[in-house]
Motif scaffolding. Structure first.
Motif, mmCIF file in Angstrom:
data_model
loop_
_atom_site.group_PDB
_atom_site.id
_atom_site.type_symbol
_atom_site.label_atom_id
_atom_site.label_comp_id
_atom_site.label_asym_id
_atom_site.label_seq_id
_atom_site.Cartn_x
_atom_site.Cartn_y
_atom_site.Cartn_z
ATOM 1 N N PHE A 91 0.848 -1.185 0.000
ATOM 2 C CA PHE A 91 0.000 0.000 0.000
ATOM 3 C C PHE A 91 0.886 1.238 0.000
ATOM 4 O O PHE A 91 1.748 1.382 0.857
ATOM 5 C CB PHE A 91 -0.869 -0.040 1.267
ATOM 6 C CG PHE A 91 -1.976 0.947 1.289
ATOM 7 C CD1 PHE A 91 -3.180 0.663 0.686
ATOM 8 C CD2 PHE A 91 -1.824 2.167 1.923
ATOM 9 C CE1 PHE A 91 -4.228 1.569 0.721
ATOM 10 C CE2 PHE A 91 -2.855 3.078 1.961
ATOM 11 C CZ PHE A 91 -4.060 2.777 1.360
ATOM 12 N N ASN A 92 0.698 2.134 -0.952
ATOM 13 C CA ASN A 92 1.485 3.359 -1.031
ATOM 14 C C ASN A 92 0.748 4.447 -0.240
ATOM 15 O O ASN A 92 -0.120 5.133 -0.753
ATOM 16 C CB ASN A 92 1.663 3.773 -2.499
ATOM 17 C CG ASN A 92 2.612 4.930 -2.667
ATOM 18 O OD1 ASN A 92 2.621 5.860 -1.860
ATOM 19 N ND2 ASN A 92 3.389 4.881 -3.721
ATOM 20 N N HIS A 93 1.113 4.590 1.038
ATOM 21 C CA HIS A 93 0.404 5.504 1.941
ATOM 22 C C HIS A 93 0.499 6.971 1.528
ATOM 23 O O HIS A 93 -0.520 7.668 1.544
ATOM 24 C CB HIS A 93 0.882 5.309 3.378
ATOM 25 C CG HIS A 93 0.462 3.998 3.953
ATOM 26 N ND1 HIS A 93 -0.803 3.759 4.431
ATOM 27 C CD2 HIS A 93 1.141 2.838 4.092
ATOM 28 C CE1 HIS A 93 -0.903 2.518 4.851
ATOM 29 N NE2 HIS A 93 0.267 1.924 4.665
ATOM 30 N N PRO A 94 1.689 7.499 1.151
ATOM 31 C CA PRO A 94 1.735 8.918 0.762
ATOM 32 C C PRO A 94 0.869 9.222 -0.468
ATOM 33 O O PRO A 94 0.145 10.214 -0.488
ATOM 34 C CB PRO A 94 3.217 9.163 0.470
ATOM 35 C CG PRO A 94 3.946 8.104 1.214
ATOM 36 C CD PRO A 94 3.034 6.914 1.221
ATOM 37 N N ALA A 95 0.925 8.351 -1.474
ATOM 38 C CA ALA A 95 0.119 8.575 -2.683
ATOM 39 C C ALA A 95 -1.375 8.472 -2.360
ATOM 40 O O ALA A 95 -2.183 9.252 -2.858
ATOM 41 C CB ALA A 95 0.501 7.580 -3.779
ATOM 42 N N ASP A 108 -0.860 16.709 -13.230
ATOM 43 C CA ASP A 108 0.165 15.658 -13.328
ATOM 44 C C ASP A 108 0.243 14.848 -12.042
ATOM 45 O O ASP A 108 0.343 13.624 -12.070
ATOM 46 C CB ASP A 108 1.538 16.265 -13.628
ATOM 47 C CG ASP A 108 1.621 16.903 -15.000
ATOM 48 O OD1 ASP A 108 0.809 16.539 -15.885
ATOM 49 O OD2 ASP A 108 2.504 17.776 -15.190
ATOM 50 N N GLU A 109 0.204 15.537 -10.899
ATOM 51 C CA GLU A 109 0.296 14.857 -9.604
ATOM 52 C C GLU A 109 -0.917 13.967 -9.343
ATOM 53 O O GLU A 109 -0.790 12.894 -8.756
ATOM 54 C CB GLU A 109 0.456 15.879 -8.470
ATOM 55 C CG GLU A 109 1.816 16.523 -8.428
ATOM 56 C CD GLU A 109 2.937 15.525 -8.156
ATOM 57 O OE1 GLU A 109 2.768 14.631 -7.299
ATOM 58 O OE2 GLU A 109 3.981 15.651 -8.817
ATOM 59 N N ALA A 110 -2.095 14.400 -9.765
ATOM 60 C CA ALA A 110 -3.299 13.578 -9.599
ATOM 61 C C ALA A 110 -3.162 12.283 -10.394
ATOM 62 O O ALA A 110 -3.456 11.188 -9.888
ATOM 63 C CB ALA A 110 -4.544 14.346 -10.046
ATOM 64 N N GLU A 111 -2.690 12.408 -11.625
ATOM 65 C CA GLU A 111 -2.493 11.221 -12.459
ATOM 66 C C GLU A 111 -1.446 10.295 -11.855
ATOM 67 O O GLU A 111 -1.630 9.075 -11.783
ATOM 68 C CB GLU A 111 -2.082 11.653 -13.873
ATOM 69 C CG GLU A 111 -1.944 10.500 -14.836
ATOM 70 C CD GLU A 111 -1.661 10.943 -16.252
ATOM 71 O OE1 GLU A 111 -1.153 10.097 -17.015
ATOM 72 O OE2 GLU A 111 -1.927 12.110 -16.612
ATOM 73 N N THR A 112 -0.346 10.862 -11.398
ATOM 74 C CA THR A 112 0.724 10.064 -10.786
ATOM 75 C C THR A 112 0.229 9.346 -9.537
ATOM 76 O O THR A 112 0.519 8.170 -9.332
ATOM 77 C CB THR A 112 1.931 10.974 -10.446
ATOM 78 O OG1 THR A 112 2.409 11.558 -11.656
ATOM 79 C CG2 THR A 112 3.044 10.195 -9.778
ATOM 80 N N ALA A 113 -0.537 10.041 -8.699
ATOM 81 C CA ALA A 113 -1.058 9.428 -7.472
ATOM 82 C C ALA A 113 -1.988 8.261 -7.795
ATOM 83 O O ALA A 113 -1.919 7.208 -7.150
ATOM 84 C CB ALA A 113 -1.781 10.473 -6.625
ATOM 85 N N MET A 114 -2.857 8.424 -8.803
ATOM 86 C CA MET A 114 -3.743 7.321 -9.191
ATOM 87 C C MET A 114 -2.936 6.106 -9.622
ATOM 88 O O MET A 114 -3.245 4.974 -9.245
ATOM 89 C CB MET A 114 -4.669 7.747 -10.333
ATOM 90 C CG MET A 114 -5.844 8.558 -9.906
ATOM 91 S SD MET A 114 -6.930 8.839 -11.331
ATOM 92 C CE MET A 114 -8.065 10.018 -10.651
ATOM 93 N N ARG A 115 -1.894 6.327 -10.420
ATOM 94 C CA ARG A 115 -1.060 5.224 -10.901
ATOM 95 C C ARG A 115 -0.290 4.553 -9.758
ATOM 96 O O ARG A 115 -0.069 3.349 -9.791
ATOM 97 C CB ARG A 115 -0.089 5.708 -11.966
ATOM 98 C CG ARG A 115 -0.758 6.100 -13.260
ATOM 99 C CD ARG A 115 0.278 6.520 -14.310
ATOM 100 N NE ARG A 115 -0.319 7.241 -15.397
ATOM 101 C CZ ARG A 115 -0.996 6.688 -16.396
ATOM 102 N NH1 ARG A 115 -1.166 5.390 -16.418
ATOM 103 N NH2 ARG A 115 -1.498 7.439 -17.354
ATOM 104 N N LYS A 116 0.131 5.324 -8.766
ATOM 105 C CA LYS A 116 0.860 4.747 -7.637
ATOM 106 C C LYS A 116 -0.060 3.940 -6.724
ATOM 107 O O LYS A 116 0.336 2.910 -6.198
ATOM 108 C CB LYS A 116 1.546 5.846 -6.825
ATOM 109 C CG LYS A 116 2.781 6.402 -7.490
ATOM 110 C CD LYS A 116 3.422 7.464 -6.626
ATOM 111 C CE LYS A 116 4.686 8.019 -7.252
ATOM 112 N NZ LYS A 116 5.278 9.092 -6.424
ATOM 113 N N VAL A 153 0.887 18.092 2.822
ATOM 114 C CA VAL A 153 0.362 17.780 1.497
ATOM 115 C C VAL A 153 1.208 18.423 0.410
ATOM 116 O O VAL A 153 1.410 17.856 -0.651
ATOM 117 C CB VAL A 153 -1.108 18.244 1.371
ATOM 118 C CG1 VAL A 153 -1.628 18.050 -0.033
ATOM 119 C CG2 VAL A 153 -1.974 17.509 2.367
ATOM 120 N N GLY A 154 1.686 19.601 0.649
ATOM 121 C CA GLY A 154 2.455 20.317 -0.354
ATOM 122 C C GLY A 154 1.602 21.347 -1.046
ATOM 123 O O GLY A 154 0.373 21.261 -1.060
ATOM 124 N N PRO A 155 2.238 22.357 -1.599
ATOM 125 C CA PRO A 155 1.481 23.427 -2.264
ATOM 126 C C PRO A 155 0.996 23.000 -3.633
ATOM 127 O O PRO A 155 1.521 22.058 -4.232
ATOM 128 C CB PRO A 155 2.508 24.547 -2.371
ATOM 129 C CG PRO A 155 3.811 23.822 -2.453
ATOM 130 C CD PRO A 155 3.664 22.595 -1.605
#
Length: 182
Positions: free
Chosen positions: A65-69, A105-113, A178-180
Motif C-alpha cells: 500500500f502506497n500511503h503517501p500517494a 500531473d500529480e493527480a495522475e501520478t497518485a492514481m497510478r501509484k 500535502v504540499g502546495p
C-alpha cells in the motif's frame, strides 16, 4: 456482427488462449475488438471458465500500500473528486483547474501509484481537466463513497462529521504535509 470463417475464429481463439490481448488479435486478423471479445467470452463460457478481472487493489490483494500517494489522492477525492459506481461502470474522477497543470500531473501520478493496473486518462473540460481511472476497486480504497454530499455521509457506523481547515495555522500545517499547488 459480420460472419467470419470458422478458421479465422479458431485462429483468434487459439491466440487468445496463448495470452495474446484482444486488441492485438483484432489488429492481427483485421477483426473488430468487440467481435474478438465476444469470441473470448463464448470460449470461456463453453469451457466453464469463470472470468475474474485482474486487480492490483491493495485492499483486496497482498500488494503493498502506497500511503503517501493514497493520502494525497484521498485529499483530491474529498476536495474535487467523485466515484461513479454502477453495475457496468466504475471510475474515480478528479477535477483539476487548468491553472494548476502540476496538480493535474500529480493527480495522475497518485492514481497510478495507488492502483497501477487500471488505465488513467485525462479529459479536457471547460477550464479544467478530468483525471479518470476505471476500476470497481476504487470503492474499496475510498469507503467514504456513497450517495449524497460527502460531508453528510455516515462513515462505518460513526456519526456524520465535517473536516474544515479554516485557520491560517491549520492551512500552513496542511501545506507542510500535502504540499502546495503548482
Amino acid at each position: 456482427m459480420n460472419d467470419y470463417s470458422p478458421s479465422i475464429r479458431h485462429h483468434a481463439v487459439a491466440l487468445m488462449r496463448q495470452g495474446v490481448a484482444n486488441r492485438d488479435v483484432a489488429e492481427l486478423l483485421g477483426i473488430p475488438r468487440r467481435t474478438v471479445g465476444w469470441w473470448r467470452h463464448q470460449d470461456r463460457q463453453q469451457r466453464g471458465e469463470l472470468f475474474v478481472p485482474p486487480t492490483d487493489c491493495p485492499s483486496c490483494t497482498s500488494r503493498a500500500f502506497n500511503h503517501p500517494a493514497y493520502s494525497y489522492l484521498l485529499g483530491l477525492y474529498l476536495g474535487d473528486g467523485h466515484i461513479v459506481s454502477k453495475p457496468k461502470q466504475h471510475h474515480l474522477s478528479i477535477f483539476c483547474a487548468d491553472a494548476w497543470p502540476g496538480l493535474i500531473d500529480e493527480a495522475e501520478t497518485a492514481m497510478r501509484k495507488v492502483m497501477p493496473l487500471p488505465s488513467v486518462q485525462r479529459r479536457q473540460k471547460n477550464g479544467c481537466a478530468e483525471v479518470k481511472s476505471y476500476t470497481k476497486h476504487w470503492t474499496c480504497m475510498f469507503p467514504q463513497h456513497g450517495p449524497g454530499k460527502k460531508h453528510g455521509r455516515v462513515a462505518r457506523g460513526s456519526d456524520p462529521f465535517n473536516i474544515s481547515v479554516a485557520r491560517r495555522a491549520s492551512v500552513a500545517l496542511m501545506d507542510k504535509h500535502v504540499g502546495p499547488k503548482y
